[in-house]
Design a protein around this motif. Structure first.
Motif, PDB file in Angstrom:
ATOM      1  N   GLN A 189     -28.806  62.166  16.928  1.00 29.17           N
ATOM      2  CA  GLN A 189     -29.208  60.949  16.909  1.00 29.17           C
ATOM      3  C   GLN A 189     -29.574  60.636  15.211  1.00 29.17           C
ATOM      4  O   GLN A 189     -29.233  59.719  14.640  1.00 29.17           O
ATOM      5  CB  GLN A 189     -29.501  60.273  17.763  1.00 29.17           C
ATOM      6  N   GLU A 190     -30.455  61.407  14.832  1.00 31.52           N
ATOM      7  CA  GLU A 190     -30.922  61.080  13.614  1.00 31.52           C
ATOM      8  C   GLU A 190     -29.850  61.207  12.535  1.00 31.52           C
ATOM      9  O   GLU A 190     -29.552  60.684  11.834  1.00 31.52           O
ATOM     10  CB  GLU A 190     -31.802  62.208  13.502  1.00 31.52           C
ATOM     11  N   LEU A 191     -29.094  63.025  12.391  1.00 32.89           N
ATOM     12  CA  LEU A 191     -28.039  62.512  11.715  1.00 32.89           C
ATOM     13  C   LEU A 191     -26.980  61.678  11.129  1.00 32.89           C
ATOM     14  O   LEU A 191     -26.545  61.516  10.105  1.00 32.89           O
ATOM     15  CB  LEU A 191     -27.221  63.956  11.791  1.00 32.89           C
ATOM     16  N   ILE A 192     -26.547  61.184  12.540  1.00 34.29           N
ATOM     17  CA  ILE A 192     -25.636  59.858  12.288  1.00 34.29           C
ATOM     18  C   ILE A 192     -25.992  58.383  11.976  1.00 34.29           C
ATOM     19  O   ILE A 192     -25.535  58.007  10.998  1.00 34.29           O
ATOM     20  CB  ILE A 192     -24.549  59.221  13.977  1.00 34.29           C
ATOM     21  N   THR A 193     -27.511  58.209  12.401  1.00 42.92           N
ATOM     22  CA  THR A 193     -28.282  57.433  11.665  1.00 42.92           C
ATOM     23  C   THR A 193     -28.518  57.581  10.241  1.00 42.92           C
ATOM     24  O   THR A 193     -28.259  56.762   9.403  1.00 42.92           O
ATOM     25  CB  THR A 193     -29.549  56.827  12.019  1.00 42.92           C
ATOM     26  N   TRP A 194     -28.552  58.579   9.597  1.00 37.83           N
ATOM     27  CA  TRP A 194     -28.388  58.675   8.014  1.00 37.83           C
ATOM     28  C   TRP A 194     -27.492  58.466   7.649  1.00 37.83           C
ATOM     29  O   TRP A 194     -27.129  58.164   6.233  1.00 37.83           O
ATOM     30  CB  TRP A 194     -29.331  60.316   8.092  1.00 37.83           C
ATOM     31  N   CYS A 195     -26.440  59.224   8.487  1.00 39.18           N
ATOM     32  CA  CYS A 195     -24.522  58.427   7.482  1.00 39.18           C
ATOM     33  C   CYS A 195     -24.227  57.699   7.664  1.00 39.18           C
ATOM     34  O   CYS A 195     -23.744  56.865   6.743  1.00 39.18           O
ATOM     35  CB  CYS A 195     -23.962  59.634   8.609  1.00 39.18           C
ATOM     36  N   HIS A 196     -24.920  56.838   8.277  1.00 40.98           N
ATOM     37  CA  HIS A 196     -24.682  55.196   8.688  1.00 40.98           C
ATOM     38  C   HIS A 196     -25.410  54.679   7.260  1.00 40.98           C
ATOM     39  O   HIS A 196     -24.907  54.127   6.877  1.00 40.98           O
ATOM     40  CB  HIS A 196     -24.562  54.637   9.458  1.00 40.98           C
ATOM     41  N   LYS A 197     -26.441  55.156   7.020  1.00 45.56           N
ATOM     42  CA  LYS A 197     -27.563  54.521   6.402  1.00 45.56           C
ATOM     43  C   LYS A 197     -27.403  55.235   4.772  1.00 45.56           C
ATOM     44  O   LYS A 197     -27.164  54.375   4.125  1.00 45.56           O
ATOM     45  CB  LYS A 197     -28.500  55.178   6.035  1.00 45.56           C
ATOM     46  N   THR A 198     -26.326  56.252   4.635  1.00 37.43           N
ATOM     47  CA  THR A 198     -26.150  56.584   2.754  1.00 37.43           C
ATOM     48  C   THR A 198     -24.444  56.193   3.008  1.00 37.43           C
ATOM     49  O   THR A 198     -24.445  57.191   2.029  1.00 37.43           O
ATOM     50  CB  THR A 198     -26.304  58.200   2.830  1.00 37.43           C
TER      51      THR A 198
END
Ligand SMILES: Cc1ncc(COP(=O)(O)O)c(C=O)c1O
Length: 400
Positions: A189-198
């Motif tokens: 979850q955290e990784l996907i949030t980061w991918c979307h943000k960046t």
């Protein structure tokens, strides 16, 4: 005079070929060989897969389509739905691949340079093709050293801000080759949030997603929050997410070259056009066998039992020798510390061990500069595993 470009010139000999050379020398010398080097288990193919392939060999050969046959695509969709609860929706696209290796290599050509982003982030130690893909695509490889402090997981939100901004895509590989580390629901979850943000494309190498402890098969919970089987990030989001799945480990079809890419339909549709140029259409008879393999779970459960048994057989010996800390979360590898007397000399250690007939892979060949570990791929059968553990024990005691 330069007859090849600098990337080709700079390629290290591929680690698996190096291992094959050592092994051939042993065989020539008439010594017994216990090969834990390459992750290519020699378990006979499930007969219905072979039968389907044989039946599909045509009288007249024709070019295969890169999009794949309807039967194979349907089998792959059904698998994704049954195993991960991923529905066939327009936002998700799927294409077969000739094994994941080519797909992992070729995706770099499609993604690197997007929005001016040139970095490809990937785990170190890890599968060497991530780096080669970045280099051949004119990108900048950005290996991230995995450590036990982060449970062998990349935490890209901790990378320098300029790298986070210039990363075109990030490779994640859980269950991980070579350490066997898995990821958790919260991590994904955290990784996907980061991918979307960046605005980073998440490339998930899910080659080992079906190789987990066979005890789990007794109590499968399909709710991803509680499921103890490995997850894929495509269960969380399809936005900027691609999964690469393979029949090589799941069904042992390493020689037939069959896998798939699934995820963000916007990307999948574009790479489908690109892949038409790559020459990666899978022969129709292989696709026929692959459809049978994706549709059956029993032969995969049988394979899991074999690997779990072998891991349990070898691990106590390795722990007793002080070479192994814990059991891997998943996959069929044991990531071991080199004995103290060979500290920092993993290649010297594995070559000396090979002289005794036991082939393993040193961390230097699976990483960018790690020298303290070696990997066992639990490929040999039970009897050979026992015999090899005796060789290793004698060797370690002799060099203590
Ligand atoms: C981590 C990882 N990814 C991808 C592959 C490629 O597998 P294949 O091309 O057979 O699907 C391997 C093969 O060993 C691997 O270990």
């Amino acid at each position: 005079m330069e007859l090849v470009n600098s990337v080709t010139k700079g390629m290290r000999p591929y680690p698996m070929e190096e291992l094959a050379r050592i092994k051939a020398e042993l065989v020539k010398a008439g010594k017994p060989v216990y090969d834990f080097g390459t992750g290519d288990p020699k378990i006979p193919t499930w007969p219905p897969i072979r039968d389907a392939i044989l039946k599909a060999i045509p009288l007249t050969s024709q070019y295969p389509s890169v999009k794949g046959s309807d039967a194979l695509r349907e089998a792959q969709w059904t698998y994704l739905t049954k195993r991960f609860g991923i529905q066939k929706i327009p936002e998700i696209g799927l294409i077969p691949a000739q094994g994941t290796k080519e797909a992992i290599f070729n995706i770099g050509l499609c993604l690197i340079g997007r929005e001016g982003k040139k970095h490809l982030v990937y785990p170190d130690p890890g599968y060497p093709v991530y780096r080669a893909s970045a280099l051949y695509a004119g990108g900048i490889p950005y290996p991230v050293r995995l450590t036990s402090e982060t449970n062998m997981r990349i935490e890209p939100w901790k990378l320098p801000a300029d790298i986070q901004k210039s990363t075109a895509a990030i490779w994640i590989n859980h269950p991980h080759n070579p350490t066997g580390a898995n990821a958790t629901y919260d991590y994904w979850q955290e990784l996907i949030t980061w991918c979307h943000k960046t605005d980073t494309i998440l490339l998930s190498d899910d080659c080992y997603v079906d190789i987990y402890n066979s005890d789990i098969d007794q109590n499968i919970i399909s709710d991803p929050k509680k499921d103890t089987r490995p997850l894929t990030p495509l269960q969380f989001s399809s936005d900027r997410v691609l999964t690469f799945m393979s029949l090589s480990k799941r069904s042992g079809l390493t020689g037939y070259r069959s896998g798939m890419i699934a995820g963000d339909a916007r990307i999948v549709n574009s790479i489908l056009q690109a892949r038409a140029n790559f020459g990666v259409g899978s022969p129709d008879f292989i696709q026929a066998g692959a459809a049978v393999a994706w549709a059956d779970e029993n032969h995969v459960a049988e394979r899991r039992k074999i690997f779990t048994h072998r891991l349990n057989l070898a691990a106590p010996h390795l722990r007793k020798l002080g070479l192994l800390d814990g059991m891997p979360d998943a996959a069929f590898y044991l990531w071991c510390k080199v004995p103290k007397s060979f500290q920092g000399q993993d290649v010297k250690f594995i070559l000396a061990l090979a002289e005794e007939g036991m082939i393993t892979s040193p961390s230097s060949w699976l990483s960018e500069g790690m020298t303290g570990y070696f990997r066992l791929a639990m490929v040999p059968d039970d009897k050979s595993t026992e015999e090899a553990m005796n060789i290793l024990t004698r060797f370690v005691e002799k060099h203590a």
